[in-house]
Structures are given as C-alpha cells and as structure tokens.
Write an enzyme that holds these catalytic residues in place. Structure first.
Site, short mmCIF file in Angstrom:
data_model
loop_
_atom_site.label_atom_id
_atom_site.label_comp_id
_atom_site.label_asym_id
_atom_site.label_seq_id
_atom_site.Cartn_x
_atom_site.Cartn_y
_atom_site.Cartn_z
N TRP A 52 5.43 1.09 -2.54
CA TRP A 52 6.61 1.38 -3.40
C TRP A 52 6.82 2.89 -3.50
O TRP A 52 7.95 3.36 -3.59
CB TRP A 52 6.43 0.78 -4.80
CG TRP A 52 6.66 -0.70 -4.85
CD1 TRP A 52 6.57 -1.58 -3.81
CD2 TRP A 52 7.01 -1.48 -6.00
NE1 TRP A 52 6.85 -2.86 -4.24
CE2 TRP A 52 7.12 -2.83 -5.58
CE3 TRP A 52 7.23 -1.18 -7.34
CZ2 TRP A 52 7.45 -3.86 -6.46
CZ3 TRP A 52 7.56 -2.20 -8.22
CH2 TRP A 52 7.67 -3.53 -7.78
N ASP A 112 4.53 -2.91 -10.76
CA ASP A 112 4.09 -4.02 -9.92
C ASP A 112 2.65 -4.39 -10.35
O ASP A 112 1.92 -5.02 -9.59
CB ASP A 112 4.13 -3.58 -8.45
CG ASP A 112 4.04 -4.74 -7.46
OD1 ASP A 112 4.34 -5.88 -7.86
OD2 ASP A 112 3.68 -4.50 -6.30
N LYS A 152 7.05 -6.71 -12.84
CA LYS A 152 6.59 -8.03 -12.37
C LYS A 152 5.89 -8.71 -13.54
O LYS A 152 5.18 -8.05 -14.31
CB LYS A 152 5.61 -7.82 -11.22
CG LYS A 152 5.00 -9.08 -10.69
CD LYS A 152 4.28 -8.81 -9.38
CE LYS A 152 2.90 -8.24 -9.58
NZ LYS A 152 2.25 -7.95 -8.30
C1 LIG Z 1 0.14 -5.62 -6.36
S1 LIG Z 1 -0.67 -4.10 -6.53
C2 LIG Z 1 0.63 -2.95 -6.37
C3 LIG Z 1 1.14 -2.77 -4.96
C4 LIG Z 1 2.11 -1.60 -4.86
N1 LIG Z 1 3.35 -1.86 -5.56
C5 LIG Z 1 2.44 -1.23 -3.43
O1 LIG Z 1 3.61 -1.40 -3.07
O2 LIG Z 1 1.58 -0.78 -2.68
C6 LIG Z 1 -1.01 -4.07 -8.25
C7 LIG Z 1 -1.78 -2.84 -8.71
O3 LIG Z 1 -1.79 -2.83 -10.15
C8 LIG Z 1 -2.95 -2.12 -10.54
N2 LIG Z 1 -3.21 -2.34 -11.97
C9 LIG Z 1 -3.48 -3.52 -12.60
N3 LIG Z 1 -3.70 -3.31 -13.90
C10 LIG Z 1 -3.56 -1.96 -14.10
C11 LIG Z 1 -3.67 -1.13 -15.25
N4 LIG Z 1 -3.99 -1.62 -16.46
N5 LIG Z 1 -3.47 0.21 -15.11
C12 LIG Z 1 -3.17 0.72 -13.89
N6 LIG Z 1 -3.06 -0.03 -12.77
C13 LIG Z 1 -3.25 -1.34 -12.86
C14 LIG Z 1 -4.02 -2.68 -9.61
O4 LIG Z 1 -5.12 -1.81 -9.54
C15 LIG Z 1 -3.27 -2.82 -8.29
O5 LIG Z 1 -3.52 -1.73 -7.44
#
Ligand SMILES: C[S@@+](CC[C@H](N)C(=O)[O-])C[C@H]1O[C@@H](n2cnc3c(N)ncnc32)[C@H](O)[C@@H]1O
Length: 197
Positions: A52, A112, A152
C-alpha cells in the site's frame, strides 16, 4: 475459486514488483472512490510489508508524504524512498501524531491492520473491532476536516453498528469488498469520505 484468485493476484504482484497482493485491494478502492490524490499526506496503519505504501507513493508523487506504522520491524526494502516515513510501533500504544506531519493531521488514513487470528470467530471479530474503534476515537487528532478514512474490519453485528455511527461524522460511508479479496475471507473494507470534524 479462492486459490485461483490467490494465484492470480499473488503472481501479478510478483511480476509487477509489489510487496504483497494487497496492493490490488487498495488500487480497486482508489480507482472506485478516488480518495488518494497527488500531493496528499497519507497515514498507513499496519503497512507491512508495504504494497500500500508503494501504491500510495505512485499516486501522491514527490510533493506528498506517506507515514507507515506497523508492529513489525521497519521494512528496509522501503527505507530509501524520500517521502516515506516508517515506524515500528504498536498502533494501540502510539500517540505522538504531531511528530509525523507538521500539524499532526493527514488527508487520508488507511488501515489494513489485522489482529493475529485465533480461529475463534467472536475473539477475532472483537480484536478487529478494537483496532478500528481506536482509529475512530482518534480521528479528531489525526484526520483533516474533509479527509478520508479506509479500514479493513472482520464483519459482525458490532462492526455494522460502528459503521452506522460513522455516517454521523462522514458525508459518505460505503462498504466495499474488492474483487481481489479471497472468497473465504470475512474481511470487508469501509470507505468513508468527507470527514465532518
Ligand atoms: C495484512 S497486513 C498489511 C499489508 C499491507 N497493507 C501491504 O499492502 O503490504 C496487516 C499488518 O497489520 C499489522 N498490525 C496488526 N495489528 C497492529 C497494531 N496493533 N499496530 C500496528 N500494526 C499492526 C501486522 O503486523 C501486519 O503487518
């Protein structure tokens, strides 16, 4: 069907040098709703690995800025890009928005973020909702008036209530499931435009 979709978008992302297949979800969202434009400041919550961020950079150009936050260590593949700032932090603990952009406010906030799933539906839905609730609570701090929010969420009755509440603070709120979403996934995207701060 879901595996065919996975193969297609996974391969396409590799061929086009994007870091994840998720790129096509944001691309579809932006082509339909036109939320990210040239010169904007964008906050990307849960950015890792960063497709993204790659897409946003293409759209905002040199005058824009994108800040990514993720629990995971900073992705070094993206650190050379001039208008990208990446932070390793748990969003749930982060509060120093003023250090990121001059007035601490963004034109667009993207999320996301997905919690670590347990396989227990209620728990996963509640964790997903918890992330979104904090974003909505903090909007006055980091979203500009008239700005846009994309997030999301795992669909549930509570998620639908939260979405209904959003209609009181945004002029336009849409629920969207990009074609590139795996058919087995329970995730939906919410696109909210024109924040009435
Ligand atoms: C589906 S991935 C995102 C993919 C990204 N949009 C891309 O296009 O490459 C979801 C991400 O959310 C992060 N995440 C989940 N909970 C989080 C939090 N409380 N704080 C920061 N990041 C978080 C995870 O570590 C993960 O890397």
């Amino acid at each position: 069907m879901s595996f065919k979709v996975k193969d297609h978008y996974f391969k396409k992302a590799k061929q086009e040098n994007y870091l994840a297949r998720s790129i096509y979800k944001l691309k579809e969202i932006n082509e339909k709703f036109k939320i990210i434009n040239k010169g904007m400041n964008v906050l990307d919550l849960g950015y890792f690995p960063g497709s993204w961020i790659q897409y946003t950079c293409e759209v905002i150009g040199e005058k824009g800025k994108v800040v990514g936050i993720d629990i995971k260590p900073v992705n070094k593949k993206l650190t050379g890009i001039k208008n990208v700032n990446l932070l390793e932090s748990d969003y749930l603990d982060f509060s120093d928005w003023k250090s990121l952009v001059p007035d601490g406010k963004f034109d667009v906030v993207l999320s996301d973020m997905a919690p670590n799933t347990t396989g227990i539906k209620d728990v996963d839905q509640a964790r997903s909702l918890g992330l979104v609730e904090k974003i909505i609570y903090e909007l006055p701090v980091f979203l500009k008036p008239n700005g846009s929010l994309v997030f999301k969420i795992f669909d549930s009755n509570d998620a639908q209530n939260e979405i209904r509440n959003l209609r009181k603070i945004f002029k336009q709120v849409k629920i969207f499931r990009p074609d590139s979403t795996r058919s087995v996934s329970k995730e939906i995207f919410v696109v909210a435009k024109n924040y009435e701060a």
